[in-house]
Design a protein around this motif. Structure first.
Motif, PDB file in Angstrom:
ATOM      1  N   GLU A 242       0.811  -1.226   0.000  1.00  0.00           N
ATOM      2  CA  GLU A 242       0.000   0.000   0.000  1.00  0.00           C
ATOM      3  C   GLU A 242       0.840   1.270   0.000  1.00  0.00           C
ATOM      4  OE1 GLU A 242      -2.507  -0.325   3.379  1.00  0.00           O
ATOM      5  OE2 GLU A 242      -3.817  -1.843   2.489  1.00  0.00           O
ATOM      6  N   ALA A 243       2.155   1.143   0.191  1.00  0.00           N
ATOM      7  CA  ALA A 243       3.023   2.324   0.235  1.00  0.00           C
ATOM      8  C   ALA A 243       3.733   2.605  -1.086  1.00  0.00           C
ATOM      9  CB  ALA A 243       4.051   2.180   1.358  1.00  0.00           C
ATOM     10  N   GLY A 244       3.464   1.814  -2.132  1.00  0.00           N
ATOM     11  CA  GLY A 244       4.076   2.092  -3.425  1.00  0.00           C
ATOM     12  C   GLY A 244       5.320   1.257  -3.676  1.00  0.00           C
ATOM     13  N   ALA A 245       6.399   1.891  -4.104  1.00  0.00           N
ATOM     14  CA  ALA A 245       7.626   1.173  -4.445  1.00  0.00           C
ATOM     15  C   ALA A 245       8.826   2.102  -4.329  1.00  0.00           C
ATOM     16  CB  ALA A 245       7.542   0.604  -5.865  1.00  0.00           C
ATOM     17  N   VAL A 246       9.995   1.491  -4.193  1.00  0.00           N
ATOM     18  CA  VAL A 246      11.269   2.210  -4.155  1.00  0.00           C
ATOM     19  C   VAL A 246      12.153   1.655  -5.265  1.00  0.00           C
ATOM     20  CG1 VAL A 246      13.385   2.642  -2.850  1.00  0.00           C
ATOM     21  CG2 VAL A 246      11.180   2.717  -1.694  1.00  0.00           C
ATOM     22  N   VAL A 247      12.791   2.552  -6.013  1.00  0.00           N
ATOM     23  CA  VAL A 247      13.700   2.163  -7.082  1.00  0.00           C
ATOM     24  C   VAL A 247      15.106   2.612  -6.733  1.00  0.00           C
ATOM     25  CG1 VAL A 247      14.242   2.372  -9.543  1.00  0.00           C
ATOM     26  CG2 VAL A 247      11.851   2.424  -8.778  1.00  0.00           C
ATOM     27  N   ALA A 248      16.068   1.704  -6.863  1.00  0.00           N
ATOM     28  CA  ALA A 248      17.470   2.050  -6.622  1.00  0.00           C
ATOM     29  C   ALA A 248      18.307   1.567  -7.795  1.00  0.00           C
ATOM     30  CB  ALA A 248      17.970   1.422  -5.325  1.00  0.00           C
ATOM     31  N   GLU A 249      19.292   2.377  -8.163  1.00  0.00           N
ATOM     32  CA  GLU A 249      20.184   2.056  -9.267  1.00  0.00           C
ATOM     33  C   GLU A 249      21.605   2.438  -8.875  1.00  0.00           C
ATOM     34  OE1 GLU A 249      18.395   3.365 -13.188  1.00  0.00           O
ATOM     35  OE2 GLU A 249      17.027   4.379 -11.793  1.00  0.00           O
ATOM     36  N   ALA A 250      22.536   1.514  -9.106  1.00  0.00           N
ATOM     37  CA  ALA A 250      23.959   1.772  -8.847  1.00  0.00           C
ATOM     38  C   ALA A 250      24.205   2.302  -7.441  1.00  0.00           C
ATOM     39  CB  ALA A 250      24.514   2.737  -9.890  1.00  0.00           C
ATOM     40  N   GLY A 251      23.506   1.743  -6.469  1.00  0.00           N
ATOM     41  CA  GLY A 251      23.752   2.096  -5.083  1.00  0.00           C
ATOM     42  C   GLY A 251      23.013   3.297  -4.556  1.00  0.00           C
ATOM     43  N   GLU A 252      22.145   3.905  -5.380  1.00  0.00           N
ATOM     44  CA  GLU A 252      21.414   5.093  -4.955  1.00  0.00           C
ATOM     45  C   GLU A 252      19.921   4.928  -5.207  1.00  0.00           C
ATOM     46  OE1 GLU A 252      22.751   7.676  -3.487  1.00  0.00           O
ATOM     47  OE2 GLU A 252      24.855   7.101  -3.735  1.00  0.00           O
ATOM     48  N   VAL A 253      19.109   5.401  -4.278  1.00  0.00           N
ATOM     49  CA  VAL A 253      17.668   5.435  -4.501  1.00  0.00           C
ATOM     50  C   VAL A 253      17.374   6.515  -5.528  1.00  0.00           C
ATOM     51  CG1 VAL A 253      15.417   5.953  -3.473  1.00  0.00           C
ATOM     52  CG2 VAL A 253      17.072   4.553  -2.216  1.00  0.00           C
ATOM     53  N   THR A 254      16.725   6.136  -6.616  1.00  0.00           N
ATOM     54  CA  THR A 254      16.451   7.085  -7.697  1.00  0.00           C
ATOM     55  C   THR A 254      14.978   7.478  -7.779  1.00  0.00           C
ATOM     56  OG1 THR A 254      16.233   5.237  -9.260  1.00  0.00           O
ATOM     57  CG2 THR A 254      18.389   6.316  -9.108  1.00  0.00           C
ATOM     58  N   ALA A 255      14.096   6.755  -7.078  1.00  0.00           N
ATOM     59  CA  ALA A 255      12.680   7.113  -7.110  1.00  0.00           C
ATOM     60  C   ALA A 255      11.942   6.489  -5.940  1.00  0.00           C
ATOM     61  CB  ALA A 255      12.037   6.661  -8.421  1.00  0.00           C
ATOM     62  N   ARG A 256      10.993   7.239  -5.437  1.00  0.00           N
ATOM     63  CA  ARG A 256      10.025   6.732  -4.453  1.00  0.00           C
ATOM     64  C   ARG A 256       8.669   6.875  -5.124  1.00  0.00           C
ATOM     65  NH1 ARG A 256      14.029   9.619  -2.479  1.00  0.00           N
ATOM     66  NH2 ARG A 256      15.275   8.804  -0.722  1.00  0.00           N
ATOM     67  N   VAL A 257       8.104   5.782  -5.545  1.00  0.00           N
ATOM     68  CA  VAL A 257       6.887   5.800  -6.350  1.00  0.00           C
ATOM     69  C   VAL A 257       5.672   5.697  -5.437  1.00  0.00           C
ATOM     70  CG1 VAL A 257       5.646   4.695  -8.240  1.00  0.00           C
ATOM     71  CG2 VAL A 257       8.151   4.688  -8.219  1.00  0.00           C
ATOM     72  N   PRO A 258       4.774   6.659  -5.503  1.00  0.00           N
ATOM     73  CA  PRO A 258       3.609   6.635  -4.619  1.00  0.00           C
ATOM     74  C   PRO A 258       2.630   5.538  -5.015  1.00  0.00           C
ATOM     75  CG  PRO A 258       3.393   8.416  -6.190  1.00  0.00           C
ATOM     76  CD  PRO A 258       4.780   7.847  -6.384  1.00  0.00           C
ATOM     77  N   PRO A 259       1.813   5.093  -4.077  1.00  0.00           N
ATOM     78  CA  PRO A 259       0.816   4.065  -4.398  1.00  0.00           C
ATOM     79  C   PRO A 259      -0.338   4.653  -5.191  1.00  0.00           C
ATOM     80  CG  PRO A 259       0.505   4.823  -2.152  1.00  0.00           C
ATOM     81  CD  PRO A 259       1.758   5.504  -2.666  1.00  0.00           C
ATOM     82  N   VAL A 260      -1.112   3.772  -5.778  1.00  0.00           N
ATOM     83  CA  VAL A 260      -2.347   4.151  -6.462  1.00  0.00           C
ATOM     84  C   VAL A 260      -3.502   3.750  -5.551  1.00  0.00           C
ATOM     85  CG1 VAL A 260      -3.807   3.758  -8.473  1.00  0.00           C
ATOM     86  CG2 VAL A 260      -1.317   3.851  -8.735  1.00  0.00           C
ATOM     87  N   ALA A 261      -4.324   4.692  -5.189  1.00  0.00           N
ATOM     88  CA  ALA A 261      -5.414   4.424  -4.252  1.00  0.00           C
ATOM     89  C   ALA A 261      -6.420   3.447  -4.853  1.00  0.00           C
ATOM     90  CB  ALA A 261      -6.121   5.725  -3.878  1.00  0.00           C
ATOM     91  N   THR A 262      -6.829   2.474  -4.047  1.00  0.00           N
ATOM     92  CA  THR A 262      -7.799   1.494  -4.498  1.00  0.00           C
ATOM     93  C   THR A 262      -8.402   0.804  -3.293  1.00  0.00           C
ATOM     94  OG1 THR A 262      -8.150  -0.328  -6.056  1.00  0.00           O
ATOM     95  CG2 THR A 262      -6.215  -0.463  -4.653  1.00  0.00           C
TER      96      THR A 262
END
Length: 327
Positions: A242-262
């Protein structure tokens, strides 16, 4: 992002698409039991029960088609008991399936107990799914393929590890990007974290959920765990429910993706939906953060219905030989 997928109901190839998707994974018969009250030990608990096609690999393949990938293929192993049903279900979903038939062991079966909060607990009989072997693999399966996805469940048997090792080696020789879904905290603990990481070395992308990311790194903080996994030469995309997702590349967090309400009904297959949509978007030219946004959209769609597949089509609501429609 480039090449945005059409989302639910979409079809056809996407702008920027380069090759198809091959999933090497599992097919299972799912018994989904949604119970609104706590399980009453030693007696009856009322539940809505459905017999549905499932399996993490097969589910992800179906969601990739739903998210616009025109060429999705699946290699998996099934028993003779439900072969025709699963072939028809996958064909109706637009997946080109190569199902190896096992004459000795039945198709994998998963009992999914879904409580009032939509959280699911699995009872898993891996059956034929983890008996896929290196002999079932051929490098020619990668012809025309732009991405290879490996279901983590195959790593939890000796035969399965041979199959995914052969597939991974062929993909690396051809320069095909490989992703892995770790699949199960309990099974990773049985195999061992170090061994799992060694077996998946060379994969471009890991797609764990938060608990799997914590286990694989020993780090309680999910963002730190994602960053640590991405230092292994990988992209790490950690799903947070329910909290979305986290993306990391080459040792760094590059995005915190929000959830989609449902409004969640059943969380079975939400991670598989994320994976399928993510991979379809990557093939369409999206970067990892953009693809993760599509994954969150698919995950939100998945939890609104029972089971792990995008939706019922002709014949897909019937169990193997049971002749009854999904309600």
């Amino acid at each position: 992002m480039r090449g945005r997928g059409p989302g639910p109901g979409g079809s056809g190839s996407l702008p920027g698409s380069d090759g198809g998707l091959l999933v090497v994974g599992d097919v299972a018969t799912d018994v989904v039991a949604r119970h609104r009250s706590p399980l009453a030990r030693g007696t009856d608990t009322t539940a809505d029960i459905r017999l549905l096609p499932g399996g993490a690999g097969a589910n992800a393949a179906c969601w990739a088609v739903r998210w616009g990938c025109a060429d999705v293929r699946l290699l998996a192993r099934v028993g003779t008991d439900a072969r025709a049903w699963h072939e028809a279900s996958l064909r109706d979903s637009g997946v080109r399936a190569r199902l190896v038939v096992d004459d000795e062991v039945p198709t994998a079966t998963v009992i999914s107990l879904v409580d009032a909060s939509a959280e699911r607990t699995f009872l898993t009989d891996s059956g034929a799914s983890v008996r896929l072997t290196a002999d079932d693999w051929s490098p020619s399966l990668l012809d025309g393929v732009g991405r290879l996805h490996l279901s983590g469940y195959l790593y939890f048997s000796e035969a399965g590890r041979g199959a995914v090792a052969a597939a991974l080696a062929s993909a690396r020789e051809r320069g095909v990007a490989v992703s892995v879904d770790p699949a199960s905290v309990a099974f990773i603990e049985e195999l061992g974290v170090a061994r799992f990481l060694a077996e998946t070395e060379g994969a471009e992308t890991l797609l764990p959920n938060a608990d799997e990311a914590r286990l694989l790194t020993g780090l309680a903080d999910v963002e730190k765990a994602a960053a640590a996994l991405s230092r292994l030469g990988r992209v790490a995309v950690v799903t947070l429910g329910e909290a979305g997702a986290v993306v990391a590349e080459a040792g760094e967090v590059t995005a915190r993706v929000p959830p989609v309400a449902t409004r969640a009904v059943d969380s079975t297959g939400a991670g598989d939906a994320f994976t399928g949509a993510y991979l379809a978007a990557r093939l369409a030219g999206a970067d990892p953060p953009g693809a993760a946004k599509e994954g969150c959209r698919a995950g939100a769609a998945a939890v609104t219905r029972a089971g792990g597949r995008p939706g019922a089509g002709p014949g897909r609501g019937q169990g193997p030989g049971l002749g009854r429609e999904e309600r």
